[in-house]
Enzyme design. Sequence first.
Site, short mmCIF file in Angstrom:
data_model
loop_
_atom_site.label_atom_id
_atom_site.label_comp_id
_atom_site.label_asym_id
_atom_site.label_seq_id
_atom_site.Cartn_x
_atom_site.Cartn_y
_atom_site.Cartn_z
CD GLU A 293 -2.02 -1.38 3.06
OE1 GLU A 293 -3.42 -1.08 3.11
OE2 GLU A 293 -1.27 -1.93 3.73
N GLY A 387 -5.17 -1.55 5.39
CA GLY A 387 -5.07 -2.56 4.53
C GLY A 387 -4.65 -4.09 5.18
CE LYS A 407 -0.35 3.47 27.58
NZ LYS A 407 0.17 4.88 27.18
#
Length: 503
Positions: A293, A387, A407
């Site tokens: 993409e 996608g 985190k």
Amino acid sequence: MSERIRNSILASKLMSAEQAAEIIRDGMVVGMSGFTGAGYPKVVPAALAARIGEAHGRGDRFSLNVLTGASTAPELDGELARVDGIGFRLPFNTDPTMRAKINKGEAEYMDVHLGHVAQQAWSGFYGKMDVAVIEVTTILEDGRLVPSTSIGNNKTWLDIADKVIIEVNSQQPLGLDGMHDIYFGTALPPHRKPILLTAPGDRIGEPYLRVDPAKVVAVVESNAPDRLGHFTPPDAISKKIAGHLVEFFRHEIRHGRLPPDLLPLQSGVGNVANAVLSGLREGGFTGLTSFTEVIQDGMLELLSDDTITIASATALSLSPEAVQEFVDRIDHYRSRVLLRPQEISNHAELIRRLGCLGINGMVEGDLYGNINSTHVAGTSIINGIGGSGDFARNGSLSCFVTPSVAKGGAISCIVPMVSHVDHTEHDVAILVTEQGLADLRGLSPKQRARTIIEHCAHPDYRPMLQDYFQRALQDSRGKHTPHLLGEALSWHQRFLETGSMRA
């Protein structure tokens, strides 16, 4: 702009961004160009946002349904969201202001597989498109349009919109001319014909977009760069993930399941994806191809020295430094880059035929290989599925990658049950973290669970996962996919209450 706007009829429609924005009214469905921060309109959205802000200041209603190719940039999503100008948005978003509006329930958002959008728009699922606002590089003498740095859904928007506003951006390089391949042969079921593309470098269309001049109501000049971020070099964790995946590819080559030049690569956006691409170059791979993409920095580096010989995509998503490299050597890249509509770059038939190797990121994966790509704690959208589903379901090999914790270790990215499912276990072949790689092909659910815990879980969470799985084996009503339903999402609840998934 005379070399950019060469058609006299369309040149006669030249006006300011403010005048063009007057054409767009409350309640309209507006299709905008743009895909991953590339090729989006730069000045009309800002003028439109100013107009909407003034309307709201008078107490008037003014909200739009905005459709794009994928994400755009602060000048579009951010500006319109800031003035509450977007009531409905699809199919993908990365703007923090827009994201906050969506997660507060102040705007509606539809997360859609990118390969599905064009057909659904043609079928009328999103309503009649009133206006399309499309950035281009040049308007040719005969009225055809040289696309910009992304194509996305532009072909479809130009076809189905009642009115069209064209932004001609003089900062986009003229050398883009010839780098696009626009296919006009798609049709709605049941009248489809096979798309005759058998290699990533095949040209099946023409270099230009078409538009009915009668639909064009405004042409606007702009001169601004795409707003793209700086990519940081891959960190140690990303390099470990890349190393596991590159070694796996070598393993598949030794066993005859992949050719030495692999299969066409599809790579998501981000540091891990860039690290994998760098790892392929460092690993001595050559003659590679890509059917994907987005072309980002890591892929451009491989194109620069012909490690990748051809890359087919729908957008360029480059850092400012990579943009300069691209512009400086645009003649080199013109023969190695093809930009297509996303209904082609993400087309299931083509992805299956080419046998793409899909490499995508995830938020979390569970013991059985289900993947959450989009949500935090099951309720707050991050960006969207993009996608990844097009390639996960249809490619020959579906790989999902992530660090094992997030985190600072407060979140395990391997959990008993994902809090939101974007990709089911049936579409996931390979999971990779910095801890290792789990090959899930040919495994039953319980075999998958043991493999994922052993190879992908962080040592701080591995005993907790083993404990959960063993108790589920004993106490679950069903033994095929054992779960403790009262406990399966307790890790997420614990994080929301305490700030950590640790017991």
